[in-house]
Design a protein around this motif. Structure first.
Motif, PDB file in Angstrom:
ATOM      1  N   SER A 181       0.932  -1.304   0.014  1.00  6.91           N
ATOM      2  CA  SER A 181       0.390  -0.272  -0.017  1.00  6.91           C
ATOM      3  C   SER A 181       1.259   0.833  -0.218  1.00  6.91           C
ATOM      4  CB  SER A 181      -0.800   0.460   1.366  1.00  6.91           C
ATOM      5  OG  SER A 181       0.190   0.065   2.103  1.00  6.91           O
ATOM      6  N   ALA A 182       2.388   0.783   0.319  1.00  2.00           N
ATOM      7  CA  ALA A 182       3.344   2.246   0.172  1.00  2.00           C
ATOM      8  C   ALA A 182       3.256   2.516  -0.868  1.00  2.00           C
ATOM      9  CB  ALA A 182       4.133   2.070   1.610  1.00  2.00           C
ATOM     10  N   ILE A 183       3.548   1.682  -1.588  1.00  2.39           N
ATOM     11  CA  ILE A 183       3.960   2.062  -3.096  1.00  2.39           C
ATOM     12  C   ILE A 183       2.407   2.159  -3.653  1.00  2.39           C
ATOM     13  CG2 ILE A 183       5.208   1.075  -4.531  1.00  2.39           C
ATOM     14  CD1 ILE A 183       6.963  -0.805  -3.710  1.00  2.39           C
ATOM     15  N   GLU A 219       3.231   5.792  -5.936  1.00  2.00           N
ATOM     16  CA  GLU A 219       2.511   6.570  -7.206  1.00  2.00           C
ATOM     17  C   GLU A 219       1.906   7.187  -7.659  1.00  2.00           C
ATOM     18  OE1 GLU A 219       3.009   2.072  -8.306  1.00  2.00           O
ATOM     19  OE2 GLU A 219       5.290   1.903  -8.215  1.00  2.00           O
ATOM     20  N   LYS A 220       0.468   6.706  -6.692  1.00  2.00           N
ATOM     21  CA  LYS A 220      -0.323   7.994  -6.901  1.00  2.00           C
ATOM     22  C   LYS A 220      -0.782   9.291  -6.486  1.00  2.00           C
ATOM     23  CE  LYS A 220      -5.031   8.386  -4.571  1.00  2.00           C
ATOM     24  NZ  LYS A 220      -6.651   8.082  -3.763  1.00  2.00           N
ATOM     25  N   ASP A 221       0.630   9.659  -5.566  1.00  2.00           N
ATOM     26  CA  ASP A 221       0.762  10.553  -5.102  1.00  2.00           C
ATOM     27  C   ASP A 221       1.431  11.471  -6.250  1.00  2.00           C
ATOM     28  OD1 ASP A 221      -0.811  10.474  -2.892  1.00  2.00           O
ATOM     29  OD2 ASP A 221       0.987  10.302  -1.639  1.00  2.00           O
ATOM     30  N   LEU A 265       4.508  10.835 -13.262  1.00  3.39           N
ATOM     31  CA  LEU A 265       5.057   9.827 -13.836  1.00  3.39           C
ATOM     32  C   LEU A 265       3.886   9.423 -15.071  1.00  3.39           C
ATOM     33  CD1 LEU A 265       4.394   7.130 -10.825  1.00  3.39           C
ATOM     34  CD2 LEU A 265       6.525   7.111 -12.238  1.00  3.39           C
ATOM     35  N   ARG A 266       3.412  10.005 -15.308  1.00  2.14           N
ATOM     36  CA  ARG A 266       2.600   9.644 -16.744  1.00  2.14           C
ATOM     37  C   ARG A 266       3.494  10.912 -18.137  1.00  2.14           C
ATOM     38  NH1 ARG A 266      -1.885  11.130 -14.720  1.00  2.14           N
ATOM     39  NH2 ARG A 266      -2.006  13.555 -14.404  1.00  2.14           N
ATOM     40  N   ALA A 267       3.755  11.988 -16.995  1.00  2.00           N
ATOM     41  CA  ALA A 267       4.485  13.037 -18.218  1.00  2.00           C
ATOM     42  C   ALA A 267       6.110  12.494 -18.187  1.00  2.00           C
ATOM     43  CB  ALA A 267       5.287  14.211 -17.209  1.00  2.00           C
ATOM     44  N   TYR A 288      13.309   9.550  -6.840  1.00  2.00           N
ATOM     45  CA  TYR A 288      13.063   9.531  -7.781  1.00  2.00           C
ATOM     46  C   TYR A 288      12.004  11.111  -8.265  1.00  2.00           C
ATOM     47  CZ  TYR A 288      16.710   6.380 -10.216  1.00  2.00           C
ATOM     48  OH  TYR A 288      17.373   5.246  -9.587  1.00  2.00           O
ATOM     49  N   LEU A 289      10.637  10.443  -7.617  1.00  2.00           N
ATOM     50  CA  LEU A 289       9.483  11.495  -7.915  1.00  2.00           C
ATOM     51  C   LEU A 289      10.113  12.399  -7.566  1.00  2.00           C
ATOM     52  CD1 LEU A 289       6.724   8.564  -6.961  1.00  2.00           C
ATOM     53  CD2 LEU A 289       8.018  10.047  -9.183  1.00  2.00           C
ATOM     54  N   SER A 290      10.599  12.848  -6.427  1.00  2.00           N
ATOM     55  CA  SER A 290      10.598  14.382  -5.742  1.00  2.00           C
ATOM     56  C   SER A 290      11.375  15.238  -6.136  1.00  2.00           C
ATOM     57  CB  SER A 290      10.813  14.264  -4.170  1.00  2.00           C
ATOM     58  OG  SER A 290      12.281  13.315  -4.071  1.00  2.00           O
ATOM     59  N   THR A 291      12.377  14.618  -6.721  1.00  2.00           N
ATOM     60  CA  THR A 291      13.568  15.258  -6.833  1.00  2.00           C
ATOM     61  C   THR A 291      14.597  14.816  -8.994  1.00  2.00           C
ATOM     62  OG1 THR A 291      14.307  15.495  -5.044  1.00  2.00           O
ATOM     63  CG2 THR A 291      15.403  15.645  -6.406  1.00  2.00           C
TER      64      THR A 291
END
Length: 392
Positions: free
Chosen positions: A26-28, A32-34, A39-41, A117-120
């Motif tokens: 659930s954490a992952i 990925e939801k946040d 990710l789509r870009a 990866y997602l934030s930076t």
């Protein structure tokens, strides 16, 4: 057409396989939801890269592929890290306590890596490289309201920027300045030469407001004064030429005259001062600080070119994205961008709401770097938002 469709299908299948693992923690899923928009870009950019690769005949697009390689490599690394995390997840319930402890440490490290990866990483790679990243800067300072106190504050700001340029290893030189009786400067133009100088300092354009008690104020009353800063892009080319992409020589009116003001025997004796007028825009540049007409003409064309380049860049920004509000605002030189309050020992940047409660660190130290870093980060975030919006 068929080949393009096949490539898209191949990319889609790979993505589906990557995310088809049934036991996703659930954490992952929340992570990925946040970061779904980022990710789509990224996935859109990777799909573009693969489509370009499939069209080998389009050699001209090789540069586009090269530009996308860092993002592609980061995506591959993200995918492998995600797979490793999913493989580690079942081990968190292993009967062996030692194995559970090792798996917990590994899981935490992998999760933190995905989060970075997602934030930076992805956001920094989604922001396109600045077309002005190699340009030097021409900084114009003009005293505003406040009379002699504004002239004194201009001198203070000038020292701040010259000191900062030196700390960055850039070369700075005062192209022109006008002194005021009693101390201070009415205006000044500073050349700051060094790669990245313009992109770093461009956020300083706007009205700087100072609130302090002047040395001549007997009653201790706080005065408010202003200085307007204009940061212009400076190219290496300084000599006028007939094929300049910013102006045509027939659009330039050149006037020569005797220099005015203090300056020894040379001033008022020869026609060394130069005034340029760009007829289509009405921009006028006067230069008299150098000793010869040729040198003043060279400097005048340098300033004219910087102002015209600034107009070109600003128009390009507005045309590409009218709703990119921060960049459009940065071009509004009438906007109050920063307040220097001496009584409160505070410097506040009104564009991002950042206050630094250590005025001396800005005026005498490296405190200005904190504002420049925050402003650049804010700009990159807004650019990234535009990139993400474009992928919808």
């Amino acid at each position: 057409m068929l080949r393009s469709v096949a490539v898209r299908c191949h990319v889609l299948v790979k993505l589906q396989r990557t995310y088809a693992t049934p036991a996703i923690p659930s954490a992952i899923r929340q992570l990925e939801k946040d970061g779904a928009r980022v990710l789509r870009a990224v996935q859109t950019r990777i799909g573009t890269r693969n489509e370009v690769l499939a069209k080998a005949e389009e050699i001209a697009r090789a540069r586009q592929i090269k530009d996308l390689e860092p993002l592609y490599e980061a995506w591959i690394s993200w995918t492998k890290t995600r797979e490793s995390l999913l493989e580690t997840f079942p081990l968190l319930s292993d009967p062996d306590e030692t194995m559970r402890a090792l798996a917990s440490d590994e899981y935490t490290a992998l999760y933190d890596s995905l989060s970075r990866y997602l934030s930076t990483t992805f956001p920094s790679l989604l922001v396109p490289p600045s077309p002005t990243r190699s340009l030097s800067a021409l900084l114009e300072l003009k005293a505003g309201v406040g009379g002699s106190e504004a002239a004194l504050f201009l001198t203070d700001l000038l020292r701040v920027y010259v000191r900062y340029a030196t700390s960055r290893g850039w070369q700075s030189s005062i192209v022109q300045s006008s002194e005021v009786t009693g101390g201070g400067l009415r205006d000044a133009i500073v050349e700051i030469k060094g790669e990245g100088a313009y992109d770093t300092l461009r956020w300083e354009s706007g009205v700087h407001r100072v609130q302090r008690v002047p040395a001549t104020e007997a009653s201790g009353r706080v005065h408010t004064s202003t200085v307007t800063a204009i940061v212009l892009p400076l190219s290496d080319e300084v000599e006028p030429s007939g094929d300049d992409n910013l102006f045509k020589m027939e659009d330039i009116k050149i006037e020569v005259m005797r220099a005015r003001g203090a300056g020894g025997q040379h001033v008022n004796k020869t026609e060394s001062a130069v005034r340029l007028t760009h007829i289509p825009t009405g921009i006028t540049v006067s230069m008299q600080d150098e000793r010869s007409q040729h040198q003043n003409k060279r400097r005048a064309f340098q300033v004219l070119r910087a102002r015209l380049m600034d107009i070109k860049i600003t128009q390009g920004i507005a045309e590409r994205r009218e709703t990119r509000r921060s960049l459009v605002r940065s071009a509004d030189r009438s906007e109050k961008i920063r307040t220097y309050n001496y009584a409160q020992d505070r410097v506040t940047d009104h564009r991002i709401g950042l206050s630094l409660m250590n005025l001396q660190s800005v005026m005498e130290g490296d405190g200005i770097q904190e504002f420049l870093d925050a402003l650049r980060k804010n700009w990159e975030q807004e650019i990234m938002e535009d990139v993400i919006d474009d992928t919808k």
